[in-house]
Design a protein around this motif. Structure first.
Motif, mmCIF file in Angstrom:
data_model
loop_
_atom_site.group_PDB
_atom_site.id
_atom_site.type_symbol
_atom_site.label_atom_id
_atom_site.label_comp_id
_atom_site.label_asym_id
_atom_site.label_seq_id
_atom_site.Cartn_x
_atom_site.Cartn_y
_atom_site.Cartn_z
ATOM 1 N N THR A 69 -14.098 12.111 -0.096
ATOM 2 C CA THR A 69 -14.405 10.960 0.670
ATOM 3 C C THR A 69 -13.963 11.229 2.326
ATOM 4 O O THR A 69 -14.466 10.554 3.083
ATOM 5 N N ASP A 70 -13.107 12.192 2.323
ATOM 6 C CA ASP A 70 -12.596 12.107 3.574
ATOM 7 C C ASP A 70 -11.818 13.559 3.812
ATOM 8 O O ASP A 70 -11.387 14.285 2.960
ATOM 9 N N ALA A 71 -11.655 14.196 4.859
ATOM 10 C CA ALA A 71 -11.092 15.387 5.565
ATOM 11 C C ALA A 71 -10.322 15.158 6.694
ATOM 12 O O ALA A 71 -10.650 14.257 7.451
ATOM 13 N N ILE A 72 -9.428 15.974 6.681
ATOM 14 C CA ILE A 72 -8.401 15.804 7.858
ATOM 15 C C ILE A 72 -8.260 17.163 8.237
ATOM 16 O O ILE A 72 -7.607 17.930 7.601
ATOM 17 N N ALA A 73 -8.370 17.220 9.523
ATOM 18 C CA ALA A 73 -8.370 18.630 10.133
ATOM 19 C C ALA A 73 -7.048 18.886 10.808
ATOM 20 O O ALA A 73 -6.403 17.852 11.584
ATOM 21 N N PHE A 74 -6.605 20.271 10.755
ATOM 22 C CA PHE A 74 -5.247 20.448 11.308
ATOM 23 C C PHE A 74 -5.453 21.845 12.175
ATOM 24 O O PHE A 74 -6.380 22.531 12.242
ATOM 25 N N ALA A 210 -7.353 22.377 7.112
ATOM 26 C CA ALA A 210 -8.018 20.944 6.737
ATOM 27 C C ALA A 210 -7.519 20.696 5.287
ATOM 28 O O ALA A 210 -7.259 21.605 4.640
ATOM 29 N N VAL A 211 -7.378 19.548 5.255
ATOM 30 C CA VAL A 211 -7.176 18.826 3.874
ATOM 31 C C VAL A 211 -8.323 17.899 3.525
ATOM 32 O O VAL A 211 -8.936 17.162 4.393
ATOM 33 N N VAL A 212 -8.816 18.134 2.269
ATOM 34 C CA VAL A 212 -9.867 17.118 1.776
ATOM 35 C C VAL A 212 -9.401 16.533 0.450
ATOM 36 O O VAL A 212 -8.867 17.138 -0.215
ATOM 37 N N ILE A 213 -9.707 15.108 0.620
ATOM 38 C CA ILE A 213 -9.440 14.081 -0.515
ATOM 39 C C ILE A 213 -10.587 13.290 -1.186
ATOM 40 O O ILE A 213 -11.456 13.349 -0.246
ATOM 41 N N ARG A 214 -10.328 12.951 -2.218
ATOM 42 C CA ARG A 214 -11.384 11.973 -2.749
ATOM 43 C C ARG A 214 -10.625 10.489 -2.894
ATOM 44 O O ARG A 214 -11.405 9.404 -3.226
ATOM 45 N N ASP A 215 -9.425 10.398 -2.614
ATOM 46 C CA ASP A 215 -8.785 9.306 -3.009
ATOM 47 C C ASP A 215 -8.624 8.413 -1.418
ATOM 48 O O ASP A 215 -7.792 9.025 -0.723
ATOM 49 N N ALA A 229 2.396 12.987 13.345
ATOM 50 C CA ALA A 229 2.920 14.429 13.740
ATOM 51 C C ALA A 229 2.360 15.205 14.764
ATOM 52 O O ALA A 229 2.829 16.121 15.317
ATOM 53 N N GLY A 230 0.972 14.980 14.637
ATOM 54 C CA GLY A 230 0.429 15.567 15.641
ATOM 55 C C GLY A 230 -0.291 17.059 15.824
ATOM 56 O O GLY A 230 -0.665 17.647 16.866
ATOM 57 N N ALA A 231 -0.194 17.737 14.540
ATOM 58 C CA ALA A 231 -0.559 19.010 14.403
ATOM 59 C C ALA A 231 -2.145 19.136 14.307
ATOM 60 O O ALA A 231 -2.748 19.663 13.680
ATOM 61 N N VAL A 232 -2.857 18.744 15.450
ATOM 62 C CA VAL A 232 -4.343 18.552 15.393
ATOM 63 C C VAL A 232 -4.946 19.909 16.234
ATOM 64 O O VAL A 232 -4.286 20.487 17.003
#
Ligand SMILES: *Cc1c(COP(=O)(O)O)cnc(C)c1O
Length: 384
Positions: A69-74, A210-215, A229-232
């Motif tokens: 549903t979403d992903a967060i890039a690091f 990246a982390v990808v999640i479904r919840d 934390a800012g590790a973008v």
């Protein structure tokens, strides 16, 4: 539109032509800040640590590839894994694959252990052993499949079932497989984590994660951590990932073609004691590999017997470059015992089977014949 095909999603999701100019390629937005119409009234972007249009496009894309549903890039794979551990509390326990990426072990043992996060390691090929290793405080089952460098598999659906029965999340590091080869979220995993440095970026010119999640609730907690934390990653790195992922399907097909040809050559060669490649019918978990993966990737490892023989083989390779990392278009070779896994103690390496004679190959997408010639002549040097 909801695209079904993997390559179509890789090329189009998050990358519609730019509405203001019609640019077919999403612009690289280097702006750190964004004009607001009135205090607090903006178009979804206020400061680039919090959100950036290029990063958002990449996050949408990788979420679609993993069917999340979403992903967060690091900023790196390690930053992504570190953010996941921050979801835990002091006293919590992580159960992890024994044959784990060395940097992940280092993060667990030398950083998070001082915050009372304990980790034990188990052979995740064996569901009974995993089941028995859960503790009342276990909050996370953390696995890699296939593992590095021994290419051992864990049954993702079974691992998800076990984790949930014990009240834990399942995290799958999908760096080696890529979403082209397997999609852990569709098999029950709660989180997929990536070092995008490897196959996703694929050209050895980006460090990212990246982390990808479904919840969506877990997604919101990670998004909070990304900003807090800012590790973008930089917008440019996200742009490079978007550019690279368009060819992921094609690249994986050639990586696999080359790895399979080399695995077959090595399996038939008297200088090689063992070949670890899930695409070979002789791999002990080939059946699981066929069920769970649609591509066996470009990674394989060879047992050559001794450190001296491994070094001789590596010295005689011409096309394969001796280097850490993997998953790029160019072929790389490494000696895990002294390179990627040197930070682990020798006893640990011995226990998981990373011998001094082990060589890891990351087969690139060069012409198959050229790679075969290179490996064959380096193996010949072992016979002399
Ligand atoms: C490289 C790698 C990581 C770490 O990622 P970085 O981008 O180097 O920080 C984590 N897991 C696996 C399986 C990797 O290969």
């Amino acid at each position: 539109m909801n695209y079904r095909g993997f390559a179509t999603r890789a090329i189009h999701v998050g990358q519609e032509p730019d509405p203001t100019t019609g640019a077919v390629i999403p612009p690289l937005y280097l702006s750190s800040t964004y004009a607001q119409e009135a205090p607090g009234k903006h178009r979804g972007f206020e400061y680039s640590r919090t959100n950036n249009p290029t990063r958002q496009a990449w996050e949408r894309n990788i979420a679609a590839l993993e069917e999340g549903t979403d992903a967060i890039a690091f900023a790196s794979g390690m930053a992504a894994i570190d953010a996941l551990v921050r979801l835990l509390r002091p006293g919590d326990h992580i159960l992890a694959s024994a044959d784990l990426y060395g940097g992940t072990v280092r993060l667990f043992e030398r950083v998070w252990s001082t915050f009372q996060i304990s980790v034990t390691y188990v052979d995740t090929r064996q569901p009974e052993a995993v089941d028995a290793a859960f503790q009342p405080q276990t909050r996370m089952l953390y696995i890699e499949t296939p593992t590095n460098p021994l290419l051992q598999l864990a049954d993702i659906a079974t691992m998800a079932e076990l984790a949930h029965r014990h009240g834990a999340w399942l995290v799958v590091d999908n760096t080696f497989a890529t979403p082209y080869a397997q999609q852990p979220l569709t098999l029950g995993a709660d989180f997929v984590v990536h070092s995008t440095t490897k196959y996703l970026a694929g050209h050895s010119d980006v460090v990212g994660g990246a982390v990808v999640i479904r919840d969506p609730d877990l997604g919101a907690r990670l998004r909070f951590l990304q900003n807090a934390a800012g590790a973008v990653p930089s917008p440019f790195e996200c742009w490079l990932c978007l550019r690279s992922v368009k060819t992921l399907a094609l690249r994986m097909q050639q990586h696999e073609r080359n790895a399979l040809a080399i695995a077959e050559l090595c399996a038939a060669h008297p200088a090689v004691r063992a070949v670890h490649y899930p695409g070979l019918p002789t791999h002990p978990q080939h059946g699981l590999a066929r069920r769970q993966m649609r591509n066996f990737t470009g990674m394989l490892s060879l047992e050559l017997g001794t450190a001296e023989r491994a070094h001789r083989f590596l010295r005689h390779l011409r096309l394969f470059t001796l280097a850490e990392s993997l998953g790029g278009v160019e072929s790389l070779a490494s000696h895990p015992a002294t390179m990627t896994h040197a930070s682990l103690d020798p006893e640990w390496r011995r226990r998981v089977g990373i011998t001094d004679g082990l060589v890891r190959l990351s087969c690139g997408i060069e012409d198959t014949e050229d790679l075969l010639t290179d490996v064959a002549s380096a193996l010949e040097a072992l016979e002399r």
